[in-house]
Design an enzyme around this catalytic site. Structure first.
Site, PDB file in Angstrom:
ATOM      1  N   ASP A  62       0.844  -1.187   0.008  1.00  0.00           N
ATOM      2  CA  ASP A  62       0.091  -0.033  -0.084  1.00  0.00           C
ATOM      3  C   ASP A  62       0.835   1.008  -0.156  1.00  0.00           C
ATOM      4  O   ASP A  62       2.093   1.026   0.692  1.00  0.00           O
ATOM      5  CB  ASP A  62      -1.055  -0.001   1.313  1.00  0.00           C
ATOM      6  N   ASN A  63       0.428   2.279  -0.643  1.00  0.00           N
ATOM      7  CA  ASN A  63       1.397   3.415  -0.804  1.00  0.00           C
ATOM      8  C   ASN A  63       0.651   4.634   0.393  1.00  0.00           C
ATOM      9  O   ASN A  63       1.282   5.583   0.457  1.00  0.00           O
ATOM     10  CB  ASN A  63       1.273   4.066  -2.151  1.00  0.00           C
ATOM     11  N   GLY A 119      -5.051   4.594   2.310  1.00  0.00           N
ATOM     12  CA  GLY A 119      -5.087   3.209   3.445  1.00  0.00           C
ATOM     13  C   GLY A 119      -4.310   3.890   4.743  1.00  0.00           C
ATOM     14  O   GLY A 119      -3.784   4.832   4.796  1.00  0.00           O
ATOM     15  N   LYS A 174      -4.097   6.158 -12.904  1.00  0.00           N
ATOM     16  CA  LYS A 174      -2.730   5.572 -12.836  1.00  0.00           C
ATOM     17  C   LYS A 174      -2.957   4.192 -12.150  1.00  0.00           C
ATOM     18  O   LYS A 174      -2.440   3.126 -12.751  1.00  0.00           O
ATOM     19  CB  LYS A 174      -1.802   6.359 -12.285  1.00  0.00           C
ATOM     20  N   GLY A 233       1.673  -8.125 -15.119  1.00  0.00           N
ATOM     21  CA  GLY A 233       3.112  -8.609 -15.788  1.00  0.00           C
ATOM     22  C   GLY A 233       3.744  -9.293 -14.561  1.00  0.00           C
ATOM     23  O   GLY A 233       4.240 -10.245 -14.900  1.00  0.00           O
ATOM     24  N   TYR A 262     -12.618   7.297 -12.028  1.00  0.00           N
ATOM     25  CA  TYR A 262     -12.811   6.093 -11.367  1.00  0.00           C
ATOM     26  C   TYR A 262     -13.576   5.296 -12.303  1.00  0.00           C
ATOM     27  O   TYR A 262     -12.993   3.997 -12.494  1.00  0.00           O
ATOM     28  CB  TYR A 262     -13.590   6.273 -10.176  1.00  0.00           C
ATOM     29  N   LYS A 270     -11.794   1.651 -13.777  1.00  0.00           N
ATOM     30  CA  LYS A 270     -11.998   0.490 -13.715  1.00  0.00           C
ATOM     31  C   LYS A 270     -12.528  -0.480 -14.987  1.00  0.00           C
ATOM     32  O   LYS A 270     -12.246  -1.552 -15.091  1.00  0.00           O
ATOM     33  CB  LYS A 270     -13.050   0.236 -12.783  1.00  0.00           C
ATOM     34  N   TYR A 275      -4.739  -9.836 -20.954  1.00  0.00           N
ATOM     35  CA  TYR A 275      -3.883 -10.688 -20.313  1.00  0.00           C
ATOM     36  C   TYR A 275      -4.212 -12.155 -20.340  1.00  0.00           C
ATOM     37  O   TYR A 275      -3.614 -13.093 -20.624  1.00  0.00           O
ATOM     38  CB  TYR A 275      -3.279 -10.293 -19.126  1.00  0.00           C
ATOM     39  N   THR A 287     -20.090  -1.774  -0.119  1.00  0.00           N
ATOM     40  CA  THR A 287     -19.756  -2.684   0.988  1.00  0.00           C
ATOM     41  C   THR A 287     -19.451  -1.825   2.318  1.00  0.00           C
ATOM     42  O   THR A 287     -18.800  -0.689   2.040  1.00  0.00           O
ATOM     43  CB  THR A 287     -18.450  -3.429   0.544  1.00  0.00           C
TER      44      THR A 287
END
Length: 327
Positions: A34-35, A39, A94, A105, A148, A152, A162, A178
């Protein structure tokens, strides 16, 4: 036998932290990342002493490296509330694009299965209800919520690319509203906003006429649905949410009754592109995962209210209505 290793991004967030708890409980080695832009470390600090948990303070929009074997990845790194993604729109885009690309990846390099957290916001302001996975949505790409919603939608497209091109093991969960402990009290979403106002003795702010609907899923149910999806063989998106629909006006009245506040509902203009209805069709989750929500709203709200009521007074008194003031 070596424990399975799982990377959970957005680990210090509301949902991410509960997922860390679940996978620790299931005897996985959990790597949280987490950055901390939205959070909070307090959500996972109870795990720091455990041998089966490690934490990386890192932005997944930059190159992601995890040493050693990796069996699973849960990509839950993203701002998820209107206040957050209007404050940090570029970072939101981003993490949904570059961050998703980096983690796909990594999953490819590690031969790991990856589950990405999508959202009911891919349906935009829906013109069908309930929303099934086959509905393509009604999204304004350049509106305030577009950063947003489109992040998504791109994330889903990249994940499926992928899967089809690289044959990567992928799963996509579309998360509906939620709630539960560890939500941020002032993140702009309706449930914490109402409870925060009730705790401060303020009138509860309803946007529009209150006829718009939401469907609230308790966090333990949501986590169980995600867990089941990760270990299923199903690769298309799956809605996980509670189909018990309620209007915002009715919900405000429920919160007033729950909290015992003497305040009333007050009405303001509806924000731009705010969805008029939100109710998941969970037929696929029932049929494929054997999942449906178990915690009713009355029970879940009591637990959530007790959590918010236990927060320090300075958090309860702090307000941030940037989203509503601007839009």
């Amino acid at each position: 036998m070596a424990k399975k290793r799982i990377l959970i991004t957005g680990a210090a967030g509301f949902l991410g932290s509960h997922l860390c708890d679940r996978f620790i409980k299931e005897d996985f080695h959990v790597i949280g990342m987490d950055n901390l832009i939205t959070g909070e470390l307090r959500n996972i600090e109870h795990l720091f002493h455990l041998e089966n948990f490690e934490f990386y303070h890192h932005d997944v929009s930059k190159f992601v490296h995890i040493p050693g074997k990796l069996d699973y990845i849960l990509h839950f790194a993203s701002p998820a509330s209107p206040i957050d993604y209007l404050k940090i729109p570029i970072q939101t885009l981003k993490v949904g694009s570059l961050g998703t690309h980096n983690l796909l990846g990594l999953a490819k390099a590690k031969h790991a299965r990856i589950l990405v957290a999508s959202t009911s916001e891919v349906y935009g302001d829906p013109i069908v209800s309930p929303q099934s996975e086959e509905y393509w949505g009604n999204v304004n790409p350049i509106g305030p919520r577009g950063v947003y919603d489109e992040a998504k939608r791109f994330q889903e497209a990249m994940t499926m690319a992928y899967h089809t091109f690289h044959k990567l093991e992928t799963r996509i969960v579309r998360i509906f509203n939620t709630y539960g402990p560890r939500m941020r009290l002032n993140d702009g979403r309706v449930l914490p906003a109402f409870i925060g106002q009730a705790l401060r003795g303020e009138d509860l702010t309803v946007f529009g006429d209150g006829s718009q609907t939401r469907s609230f899923c308790y966090v333990d149910d949501q986590v169980d649905g995600i867990y089941r999806l990760l270990f299923s063989d199903y690769t298309q998106p799956v809605n996980i949410g509670n189909p018990d629909e309620i209007t915002i006006k009715q919900f405000g009245e429920e919160i007033i009754k729950l909290t015992g506040t003497k305040q009333k509902l007050v009405y303001h203009d509806l924000p731009v592109d705010d969805p008029k209805q939100r109710r998941p069709d969970i037929s696929k989750a029932r049929a494929i995962l054997g999942w449906e929500p178990k915690v009713n709203r009355t029970e879940g709200l009591k637990i959530t209210y007790a959590y918010f009521n236990s927060l320090p007074e300075k958090e309860i008194l702090h307000k941030d209505f940037t989203y509503f003031n601007k839009h």
